[in-house]
Design a protein around this motif. Structure first.
Motif, PDB file in Angstrom:
ATOM      1  N   VAL A  22      57.191  12.234  15.388  1.00  0.00           N
ATOM      2  CA  VAL A  22      56.553  13.054  16.414  1.00  0.00           C
ATOM      3  C   VAL A  22      55.998  12.087  17.449  1.00  0.00           C
ATOM      4  CG1 VAL A  22      54.765  14.747  16.935  1.00  0.00           C
ATOM      5  CG2 VAL A  22      55.950  14.829  14.724  1.00  0.00           C
ATOM      6  N   VAL A  23      56.407  12.269  18.686  1.00  0.00           N
ATOM      7  CA  VAL A  23      56.000  11.392  19.778  1.00  0.00           C
ATOM      8  C   VAL A  23      55.155  12.201  20.754  1.00  0.00           C
ATOM      9  CG1 VAL A  23      56.799   9.835  21.590  1.00  0.00           C
ATOM     10  CG2 VAL A  23      58.207  10.177  19.541  1.00  0.00           C
ATOM     11  N   THR A  24      53.951  11.706  21.035  1.00  0.00           N
ATOM     12  CA  THR A  24      53.086  12.308  22.044  1.00  0.00           C
ATOM     13  C   THR A  24      53.199  11.435  23.286  1.00  0.00           C
ATOM     14  OG1 THR A  24      51.584  13.044  20.295  1.00  0.00           O
ATOM     15  CG2 THR A  24      50.733  13.065  22.545  1.00  0.00           C
ATOM     16  N   PHE A  25      53.463  12.072  24.432  1.00  0.00           N
ATOM     17  CA  PHE A  25      53.721  11.283  25.643  1.00  0.00           C
ATOM     18  C   PHE A  25      53.326  12.030  26.906  1.00  0.00           C
ATOM     19  CE2 PHE A  25      57.415  13.878  24.886  1.00  0.00           C
ATOM     20  CZ  PHE A  25      57.883  14.236  26.141  1.00  0.00           C
ATOM     21  N   ASP A  26      53.180  11.259  27.960  1.00  0.00           N
ATOM     22  CA  ASP A  26      52.957  11.739  29.321  1.00  0.00           C
ATOM     23  C   ASP A  26      53.977  11.040  30.212  1.00  0.00           C
ATOM     24  OD1 ASP A  26      50.796  13.564  29.233  1.00  0.00           O
ATOM     25  OD2 ASP A  26      49.339  11.945  29.122  1.00  0.00           O
ATOM     26  N   SER A  27      54.035  11.444  31.457  1.00  0.00           N
ATOM     27  CA  SER A  27      54.875  10.774  32.434  1.00  0.00           C
ATOM     28  C   SER A  27      54.394   9.328  32.576  1.00  0.00           C
ATOM     29  CB  SER A  27      54.751  11.518  33.763  1.00  0.00           C
ATOM     30  OG  SER A  27      55.599  10.968  34.712  1.00  0.00           O
ATOM     31  N   PRO A  28      55.267   8.369  32.730  1.00  0.00           N
ATOM     32  CA  PRO A  28      56.673   8.447  33.109  1.00  0.00           C
ATOM     33  C   PRO A  28      57.633   8.619  31.930  1.00  0.00           C
ATOM     34  CG  PRO A  28      56.038   6.166  33.106  1.00  0.00           C
ATOM     35  CD  PRO A  28      54.801   6.973  32.767  1.00  0.00           C
ATOM     36  N   ALA A  29      57.156   8.618  30.690  1.00  0.00           N
ATOM     37  CA  ALA A  29      58.049   8.856  29.550  1.00  0.00           C
ATOM     38  C   ALA A  29      58.558  10.292  29.614  1.00  0.00           C
ATOM     39  CB  ALA A  29      57.323   8.610  28.232  1.00  0.00           C
ATOM     40  N   ASP A  30      59.768  10.493  29.145  1.00  0.00           N
ATOM     41  CA  ASP A  30      60.314  11.838  29.036  1.00  0.00           C
ATOM     42  C   ASP A  30      61.275  11.868  27.847  1.00  0.00           C
ATOM     43  OD1 ASP A  30      62.761  10.746  29.927  1.00  0.00           O
ATOM     44  OD2 ASP A  30      62.444  11.423  31.985  1.00  0.00           O
ATOM     45  N   VAL A  31      61.743  13.056  27.522  1.00  0.00           N
ATOM     46  CA  VAL A  31      62.583  13.239  26.336  1.00  0.00           C
ATOM     47  C   VAL A  31      63.824  12.356  26.394  1.00  0.00           C
ATOM     48  CG1 VAL A  31      63.979  14.908  25.053  1.00  0.00           C
ATOM     49  CG2 VAL A  31      61.719  15.564  25.886  1.00  0.00           C
ATOM     50  N   SER A  32      64.478  12.301  27.538  1.00  0.00           N
ATOM     51  CA  SER A  32      65.715  11.516  27.613  1.00  0.00           C
ATOM     52  C   SER A  32      65.453  10.025  27.441  1.00  0.00           C
ATOM     53  CB  SER A  32      66.470  11.796  28.910  1.00  0.00           C
ATOM     54  OG  SER A  32      65.732  11.380  30.029  1.00  0.00           O
ATOM     55  N   ARG A  33      64.357   9.506  27.973  1.00  0.00           N
ATOM     56  CA  ARG A  33      64.027   8.087  27.794  1.00  0.00           C
ATOM     57  C   ARG A  33      63.711   7.783  26.334  1.00  0.00           C
ATOM     58  NH1 ARG A  33      60.275   6.297  32.944  1.00  0.00           N
ATOM     59  NH2 ARG A  33      61.890   6.617  34.497  1.00  0.00           N
ATOM     60  N   ILE A  34      62.963   8.657  25.702  1.00  0.00           N
ATOM     61  CA  ILE A  34      62.605   8.455  24.294  1.00  0.00           C
ATOM     62  C   ILE A  34      63.854   8.478  23.426  1.00  0.00           C
ATOM     63  CG2 ILE A  34      61.398   9.495  22.326  1.00  0.00           C
ATOM     64  CD1 ILE A  34      59.255  10.433  24.453  1.00  0.00           C
ATOM     65  N   LYS A  35      64.685   9.494  23.604  1.00  0.00           N
ATOM     66  CA  LYS A  35      65.911   9.596  22.806  1.00  0.00           C
ATOM     67  C   LYS A  35      66.862   8.443  23.101  1.00  0.00           C
ATOM     68  CE  LYS A  35      67.513  13.829  21.979  1.00  0.00           C
ATOM     69  NZ  LYS A  35      67.967  15.206  22.236  1.00  0.00           N
ATOM     70  N   GLY A  36      66.921   8.022  24.356  1.00  0.00           N
ATOM     71  CA  GLY A  36      67.783   6.906  24.725  1.00  0.00           C
ATOM     72  C   GLY A  36      67.347   5.604  24.068  1.00  0.00           C
ATOM     73  N   LEU A  37      66.046   5.353  24.040  1.00  0.00           N
ATOM     74  CA  LEU A  37      65.536   4.142  23.400  1.00  0.00           C
ATOM     75  C   LEU A  37      65.807   4.169  21.898  1.00  0.00           C
ATOM     76  CD1 LEU A  37      64.030   1.465  23.455  1.00  0.00           C
ATOM     77  CD2 LEU A  37      61.889   2.735  23.315  1.00  0.00           C
ATOM     78  N   LEU A  38      65.606   5.314  21.277  1.00  0.00           N
ATOM     79  CA  LEU A  38      65.882   5.431  19.850  1.00  0.00           C
ATOM     80  C   LEU A  38      67.353   5.145  19.557  1.00  0.00           C
ATOM     81  CD1 LEU A  38      63.760   8.541  18.874  1.00  0.00           C
ATOM     82  CD2 LEU A  38      63.403   6.186  18.123  1.00  0.00           C
ATOM     83  N   GLU A  39      68.228   5.639  20.394  1.00  0.00           N
ATOM     84  CA  GLU A  39      69.665   5.385  20.201  1.00  0.00           C
ATOM     85  C   GLU A  39      69.969   3.897  20.359  1.00  0.00           C
ATOM     86  OE1 GLU A  39      73.819   7.135  21.910  1.00  0.00           O
ATOM     87  OE2 GLU A  39      72.108   8.480  21.689  1.00  0.00           O
ATOM     88  N   GLU A  40      69.341   3.267  21.361  1.00  0.00           N
ATOM     89  CA  GLU A  40      69.548   1.828  21.591  1.00  0.00           C
ATOM     90  C   GLU A  40      69.168   0.990  20.376  1.00  0.00           C
ATOM     91  OE1 GLU A  40      67.707  -0.031  25.006  1.00  0.00           O
ATOM     92  OE2 GLU A  40      68.223   1.704  26.238  1.00  0.00           O
ATOM     93  N   ILE A  41      68.104   1.368  19.684  1.00  0.00           N
ATOM     94  CA  ILE A  41      67.617   0.568  18.550  1.00  0.00           C
ATOM     95  C   ILE A  41      68.208   1.022  17.212  1.00  0.00           C
ATOM     96  CG2 ILE A  41      65.512  -0.111  19.756  1.00  0.00           C
ATOM     97  CD1 ILE A  41      63.983   1.891  17.950  1.00  0.00           C
ATOM     98  N   GLY A  42      69.155   1.956  17.258  1.00  0.00           N
ATOM     99  CA  GLY A  42      69.867   2.339  16.043  1.00  0.00           C
ATOM    100  C   GLY A  42      69.272   3.490  15.250  1.00  0.00           C
ATOM    101  N   TYR A  43      68.383   4.254  15.904  1.00  0.00           N
ATOM    102  CA  TYR A  43      67.766   5.395  15.239  1.00  0.00           C
ATOM    103  C   TYR A  43      67.911   6.659  16.088  1.00  0.00           C
ATOM    104  CZ  TYR A  43      65.426   1.963  12.258  1.00  0.00           C
ATOM    105  OH  TYR A  43      65.150   0.946  11.382  1.00  0.00           O
ATOM    106  N   PRO A  44      69.148   7.104  16.340  1.00  0.00           N
ATOM    107  CA  PRO A  44      69.308   8.315  17.163  1.00  0.00           C
ATOM    108  C   PRO A  44      68.684   9.513  16.471  1.00  0.00           C
ATOM    109  CG  PRO A  44      71.385   7.715  16.141  1.00  0.00           C
ATOM    110  CD  PRO A  44      70.418   6.604  15.835  1.00  0.00           C
ATOM    111  N   GLY A  45      68.066  10.369  17.274  1.00  0.00           N
ATOM    112  CA  GLY A  45      67.400  11.544  16.720  1.00  0.00           C
ATOM    113  C   GLY A  45      67.797  12.814  17.423  1.00  0.00           C
ATOM    114  N   SER A  46      67.621  13.921  16.717  1.00  0.00           N
ATOM    115  CA  SER A  46      67.885  15.227  17.306  1.00  0.00           C
ATOM    116  C   SER A  46      66.616  16.065  17.240  1.00  0.00           C
ATOM    117  CB  SER A  46      69.023  15.943  16.576  1.00  0.00           C
ATOM    118  OG  SER A  46      68.728  16.063  15.203  1.00  0.00           O
ATOM    119  N   GLU A  47      66.424  16.871  18.271  1.00  0.00           N
ATOM    120  CA  GLU A  47      65.209  17.688  18.345  1.00  0.00           C
ATOM    121  C   GLU A  47      65.182  18.711  17.225  1.00  0.00           C
ATOM    122  OE1 GLU A  47      63.775  18.860  22.295  1.00  0.00           O
ATOM    123  OE2 GLU A  47      65.423  17.633  23.080  1.00  0.00           O
ATOM    124  N   VAL A  48      63.983  18.904  16.701  1.00  0.00           N
ATOM    125  CA  VAL A  48      63.768  19.856  15.597  1.00  0.00           C
ATOM    126  C   VAL A  48      63.345  21.172  16.175  1.00  0.00           C
ATOM    127  CG1 VAL A  48      62.414  20.340  13.537  1.00  0.00           C
ATOM    128  CG2 VAL A  48      63.160  18.019  14.020  1.00  0.00           C
TER     129      VAL A  48
END
Length: 69
Positions: free
Chosen positions: A43-69
């Motif tokens: 569970v990620v709590t965030f404000d701008s400039p972070a957004d869903v696509s940046r968070i998911k993109g970073l997770l994919e880059e580091i080898g932990y792709p995730g899907s929304e629950v």
């Protein structure tokens, strides 16, 4: 402030959670990261400039792709 809950199948131990937390907390706008090994969920709590696509993109880059629950 927004919350994003993701299922991350590659989570297998607390070390995985720690890696994810370290990487996501370096992303501007991410305020908090909570992980659950048993549920393979974060569970990620965030404000701008972070957004869903940046968070998911970073997770994919580091080898932990995730899907929304």
């Amino acid at each position: 402030m927004e919350k994003l809950t993701l299922h991350v199948p590659q989570i297998s131990c607390q070390h995985c959670i720690n890696n994810i937390k370290r990487e996501l907390m370096g992303l501007p706008g991410v305020l908090e990261v909570f992980g659950d090994v048993g549920e393979k969920r974060i569970v990620v709590t965030f404000d701008s400039p972070a957004d869903v696509s940046r968070i998911k993109g970073l997770l994919e880059e580091i080898g932990y792709p995730g899907s929304e629950v």
